[in-house]
Design a protein around this motif. Structure first.
Motif, PDB file in Angstrom:
ATOM      1  N   UNK A  12       0.906  -1.213  -0.122  1.00 57.27           N
ATOM      2  CA  UNK A  12       0.097   0.365  -0.128  1.00 57.27           C
ATOM      3  C   UNK A  12       0.794   1.273   0.028  1.00 57.27           C
ATOM      4  N   UNK A  13       0.826   2.151  -0.798  1.00 57.32           N
ATOM      5  CA  UNK A  13       1.601   3.455  -1.095  1.00 57.32           C
ATOM      6  C   UNK A  13       1.343   4.451   0.267  1.00 57.32           C
ATOM      7  N   UNK A  14       1.418   3.980   1.454  1.00 55.34           N
ATOM      8  CA  UNK A  14       1.251   4.934   2.592  1.00 55.34           C
ATOM      9  C   UNK A  14       2.500   4.719   3.366  1.00 55.34           C
ATOM     10  N   UNK A  15       3.270   5.846   3.877  1.00 58.00           N
ATOM     11  CA  UNK A  15       4.423   5.813   4.665  1.00 58.00           C
ATOM     12  C   UNK A  15       4.007   4.796   6.118  1.00 58.00           C
ATOM     13  N   UNK A  16       4.849   4.168   6.453  1.00 58.66           N
ATOM     14  CA  UNK A  16       6.384   3.903   5.941  1.00 58.66           C
ATOM     15  C   UNK A  16       6.489   2.468   5.272  1.00 58.66           C
TER      16      UNK A  16
ATOM     17  N   UNK B  15       1.498  16.141  -6.112  1.00 56.74           N
ATOM     18  CA  UNK B  15       1.101  16.394  -4.555  1.00 56.74           C
ATOM     19  C   UNK B  15      -0.563  16.543  -4.380  1.00 56.74           C
ATOM     20  N   UNK B  16      -1.295  17.193  -5.352  1.00 55.93           N
ATOM     21  CA  UNK B  16      -2.692  17.275  -5.202  1.00 55.93           C
ATOM     22  C   UNK B  16      -3.132  15.769  -5.113  1.00 55.93           C
ATOM     23  N   UNK B  17      -2.831  15.084  -6.099  1.00 60.07           N
ATOM     24  CA  UNK B  17      -3.280  13.667  -6.429  1.00 60.07           C
ATOM     25  C   UNK B  17      -2.884  12.953  -5.185  1.00 60.07           C
ATOM     26  N   UNK B  18      -1.722  12.754  -4.802  1.00 60.68           N
ATOM     27  CA  UNK B  18      -1.262  11.953  -3.760  1.00 60.68           C
ATOM     28  C   UNK B  18      -2.067  12.367  -2.567  1.00 60.68           C
ATOM     29  N   UNK B  19      -2.079  13.668  -1.993  1.00 65.35           N
ATOM     30  CA  UNK B  19      -3.001  13.873  -0.925  1.00 65.35           C
ATOM     31  C   UNK B  19      -4.391  13.451  -0.945  1.00 65.35           C
ATOM     32  N   UNK B  20      -5.049  13.742  -2.052  1.00 61.43           N
ATOM     33  CA  UNK B  20      -6.401  13.344  -2.142  1.00 61.43           C
ATOM     34  C   UNK B  20      -6.555  11.705  -2.102  1.00 61.43           C
ATOM     35  N   UNK B  21      -5.816  11.128  -2.846  1.00 62.85           N
ATOM     36  CA  UNK B  21      -5.634   9.890  -3.074  1.00 62.85           C
ATOM     37  C   UNK B  21      -5.328   8.937  -1.897  1.00 62.85           C
ATOM     38  N   UNK B  22      -4.319   9.542  -1.151  1.00 65.66           N
ATOM     39  CA  UNK B  22      -3.956   8.774   0.265  1.00 65.66           C
ATOM     40  C   UNK B  22      -5.066   9.034   1.147  1.00 65.66           C
ATOM     41  N   UNK B  23      -5.642  10.010   1.299  1.00 69.30           N
ATOM     42  CA  UNK B  23      -7.037  10.320   2.056  1.00 69.30           C
ATOM     43  C   UNK B  23      -8.104   9.335   1.925  1.00 69.30           C
ATOM     44  N   UNK B  24      -8.353   9.145   0.495  1.00 72.16           N
ATOM     45  CA  UNK B  24      -9.200   8.315   0.204  1.00 72.16           C
ATOM     46  C   UNK B  24      -8.916   6.745   0.554  1.00 72.16           C
ATOM     47  N   UNK B  25      -7.692   6.532   0.318  1.00 70.13           N
ATOM     48  CA  UNK B  25      -7.161   5.083   0.632  1.00 70.13           C
ATOM     49  C   UNK B  25      -7.342   4.747   2.160  1.00 70.13           C
TER      50      UNK B  25
ATOM     51  N   UNK C 218      -9.584   6.113   4.433  1.00 67.79           N
ATOM     52  CA  UNK C 218     -10.954   5.684   4.452  1.00 67.79           C
ATOM     53  C   UNK C 218     -11.203   4.461   3.896  1.00 67.79           C
ATOM     54  N   UNK C 219     -10.932   4.025   2.807  1.00 66.06           N
ATOM     55  CA  UNK C 219     -11.154   2.693   2.188  1.00 66.06           C
ATOM     56  C   UNK C 219     -10.791   1.563   3.220  1.00 66.06           C
ATOM     57  N   UNK C 220      -9.557   1.763   3.652  1.00 66.22           N
ATOM     58  CA  UNK C 220      -8.711   0.656   4.373  1.00 66.22           C
ATOM     59  C   UNK C 220      -9.736   0.687   5.485  1.00 66.22           C
ATOM     60  N   UNK C 221      -9.836   1.566   6.099  1.00 68.00           N
ATOM     61  CA  UNK C 221     -10.823   1.646   7.453  1.00 68.00           C
ATOM     62  C   UNK C 221     -12.219   0.988   7.213  1.00 68.00           C
ATOM     63  N   UNK C 222     -12.789   1.289   6.197  1.00 67.27           N
ATOM     64  CA  UNK C 222     -14.048   0.586   5.786  1.00 67.27           C
ATOM     65  C   UNK C 222     -13.720  -1.132   5.614  1.00 67.27           C
ATOM     66  N   UNK C 223     -12.702  -1.229   4.895  1.00 66.47           N
ATOM     67  CA  UNK C 223     -12.253  -2.758   4.587  1.00 66.47           C
ATOM     68  C   UNK C 223     -12.113  -3.520   6.036  1.00 66.47           C
ATOM     69  N   UNK C 224     -11.412  -3.059   6.711  1.00 69.14           N
ATOM     70  CA  UNK C 224     -10.952  -3.382   8.180  1.00 69.14           C
ATOM     71  C   UNK C 224     -12.323  -3.585   8.986  1.00 69.14           C
ATOM     72  N   UNK C 225     -13.062  -2.694   8.878  1.00 69.91           N
ATOM     73  CA  UNK C 225     -14.333  -2.950   9.760  1.00 69.91           C
ATOM     74  C   UNK C 225     -15.215  -3.906   9.332  1.00 69.91           C
ATOM     75  N   UNK C 226     -15.222  -4.063   7.860  1.00 67.65           N
ATOM     76  CA  UNK C 226     -16.058  -5.062   7.149  1.00 67.65           C
ATOM     77  C   UNK C 226     -15.645  -6.488   7.486  1.00 67.65           C
ATOM     78  N   UNK C 227     -14.030  -6.665   7.399  1.00 66.47           N
ATOM     79  CA  UNK C 227     -13.530  -7.774   7.691  1.00 66.47           C
ATOM     80  C   UNK C 227     -13.833  -8.502   9.014  1.00 66.47           C
ATOM     81  N   UNK C 228     -13.784  -7.557  10.162  1.00 66.90           N
ATOM     82  CA  UNK C 228     -13.677  -7.856  11.420  1.00 66.90           C
ATOM     83  C   UNK C 228     -15.233  -8.290  11.717  1.00 66.90           C
ATOM     84  N   UNK C 229     -16.199  -7.413  11.096  1.00 67.78           N
ATOM     85  CA  UNK C 229     -17.747  -8.105  11.236  1.00 67.78           C
ATOM     86  C   UNK C 229     -17.754  -9.277  10.516  1.00 67.78           C
ATOM     87  N   UNK C 230     -17.155  -9.520   9.379  1.00 65.45           N
ATOM     88  CA  UNK C 230     -17.527 -10.768   8.690  1.00 65.45           C
ATOM     89  C   UNK C 230     -17.117 -11.971   9.456  1.00 65.45           C
ATOM     90  N   UNK C 231     -15.826 -11.793   9.943  1.00 63.69           N
ATOM     91  CA  UNK C 231     -15.149 -12.627  10.658  1.00 63.69           C
ATOM     92  C   UNK C 231     -15.837 -13.157  12.011  1.00 63.69           C
TER      93      UNK C 231
END
Length: 366
Positions: free
Chosen positions: A289-293, A338-348, A350-363
Motif C-alpha cells: 500500500x502506498x502509505x508511509x512507512x 502532490x494534489x493527487x497523492x494528498x487526495x488519493x492517500x486520504x481516500x485510501x 478511508x477505504x482501508x478503515x471500511x475494509x478492516x471494519x467489514x472484515x472484522x464484522x464478517x469474521x
C-alpha cells in the motif's frame, strides 16, 4: 583564466550521483561519498557540471556544453566556487584522501524497553554470501515463475476468504496454535528484511546494517540498504523495495500446498494453516500500500522520482489552502502529483478503515 579552463578535474570514481528527484517545488540530485557516508543535494545545473567532471573534458569544453544547454557562460568565479566546494568535501580525484569512516558504534544501543542490536559485523559481506547462494533463483525466468505461483496462490486464497477468516477467528481463541503462527509470522518478517538486502546486492546496491530492533512488546529484524537512491535504473529501485513483500508470499507457498492437501475434517491443522495464510497474505499485500512507512510508499516514490512524497504533499496542500498564489509557483507536474497523492492517500485511508471494519464484522459473524 585560460589555465583554469584547460584544467580537466575529475570526481573520485566511487562518488554516487542520484537521478533527478522532485523535492517540493524543486528538482534535486543527491551526491554521496560512500567512504565517509556524507551526502548533500545539488540542483540540475550543478549536476550538469559535476556529472561531466570525468577527467576527459576540460572546463572550457564543459562550459561550452553548459552554455548550449542553459544559455549562459560560466565565469571563472563560478568554476572556482564549484571546485572549492568539491575539494573541501574531498570529492575530487587526486585531492586529499577522503576522511576515514567513523568506527561503528557499539552493537547494542538503547535499553530494555527499546533499543537496537547489530547482529553482524559486515552486513554487506554477509548479504553478498546470501546473494551468491540464492543467485540461481534470481534469474528473470525463475522469478517470473515464482511470481505466477504466488499470484495463483493468492487467487485460491481469495476464493476461500470465508474459510480463512473463520480460521483466524478460531485461532485467536487458541493460545498454542496462536503462538506457533506468531513465531512463523516473525520469521517471515525477518525473511522480508533479508530479501531487501539480497535484492539490493543483485542490482548493485550495498547493505549497511543488519540487526534487531525492539519496542517492547514488538521486536523485528531490519536490513539497511545504503545506496538504493543512487541506482541508475528505476526498475532496480522498485525491485529492491518490492523484494520484501515477494519474499513474504514465497514463504507462504509450502504452507498453502500443505493446507490444500489436508482433508476438510483435519480441523485444527487446517484452521491453523488457514489463519497463517490469511495473516501472511495481509502482511505481504499491506506492505504494498502506498502509505508511509510501507514498501509500497517507497516504490511509489521511486516510480515517480520524488523524495519525501507524503510531507511534500502535505506541505503543498497546506500552502494551497493558505496562499494559492504561492502554491501556483510550483511546477505543473508537482502540483498535479502532490494534489493527487494528498487526495488519493486520504481516500485510501478511508477505504482501508471500511475494509478492516467489514472484515472484522464478517469474521465475527461467520
Amino acid at each position: 583564466m585560460t589555465g583554469l579552463l584547460e584544467h580537466r578535474p575529475a570526481l573520485r570514481p566511487d562518488i554516487l550521483l542520484s537521478p533527478p528527484l522532485l523535492d517540493g517545488p524543486a528538482t534535486v540530485h543527491l551526491v554521496k561519498d560512500p567512504v565517509s557516508g556524507a551526502s548533500f543535494e545539488i540542483g540540475p545545473k550543478e549536476h550538469f557540471l559535476v556529472s561531466r567532471l570525468d577527467g576527459s573534458r576540460s572546463l572550457a569544453e564543459i562550459g561550452a556544453e553548459y552554455g548550449r544547454a542553459f544559455g549562459r557562460r560560466l565565469g571563472e568565479g563560478n568554476w572556482q566556487q564549484l571546485l572549492a566546494l568539491l575539494g573541501s568535501r574531498r570529492l575530487l580525484a587526486g585531492g586529499p584522501p577522503p576522511p576515514a569512516p567513523a568506527p561503528p558504534g557499539p552493537p547494542l544501543t538503547g535499553g530494555l524497553l527499546r533499543g537496537t542490536l547489530r547482529l553482524v559485523a559486515d552486513a554487506d559481506a554477509t548479504t553478498a554470501r546470501l546473494h551468491r547462494a540464492l543467485r540461481p533463483l534470481l534469474h528473470p525466468a525463475v522469478l517470473a515463475l515464482l511470481l505466477l505461483g504466488c499470484l495463483a496462490m493468492e487467487a485460491v486464497l481469495a476464493a476461500s476468504f470465508g474459510e480463512l477468516a473463520a480460521s483466524l477467528w478460531w485461532l485467536l481463541r487458541q493460545p498454542v496454535p496462536l503462538l506457533a503462527v506468531a513465531t512463523l509470522m516473525w520469521l517471515s518478517t525477518a525473511l522480508h528484511e533479508f530479501a531487501h538486502g539480497v535484492a539490493a546486492r543483485h542490482v548493485g546496491g550495498t547493505v549497511g546494517e543488519i540487526g534487531l530492533r525492539w519496542r517492547l512488546p514488538v521486536a523485528i529484524m531490519y536490513c539497511t540498504v545504503d545506496n538504493y537512491r543512487f541506482l541508475d535504473r528505476r526498475r532496480h529501485q522498485l525491485a529492491v523495495a518490492a523484494a520484501g513483500a515477494f519474499a513474504n508470499l514465497l514463504f507462504l507457498v509450502p504452507f498453502c500446498l500443505w493446507w490444500a492437501a489436508l482433508p476438510p475434517d483435519d480441523d485444527a491443522t487446517r484452521r491453523t494453516l488457514g489463519a497463517l495464510l490469511l495473516l501472511g497474505s495481509v502482511q505481504a499485500l499491506v506492505n504494498l500500500i502506498p502509505l508511509p512507512p510501507l514498501d509500497g510508499y517507497t516504490m511509489l516514490g521511486h516510480g515517480l522520482r520524488v523524495t519525501r512524497l507524503a510531507p511534500a504533499s502535505s506541505g503543498y496542500l497546506r500552502l494551497r489552502m493558505r496562499d494559492r498564489t504561492a502554491a501556483a509557483a510550483y511546477p505543473p507536474h508537482a502540483r498535479r502529483l502532490y494534489l493527487g497523492y494528498g487526495i488519493g492517500s486520504a481516500v485510501l485511508v478511508l477505504l482501508l478503515a471500511a475494509v478492516l471494519t467489514g472484515a472484522v464484522w464478517y469474521a465475527a459473524t461467520a
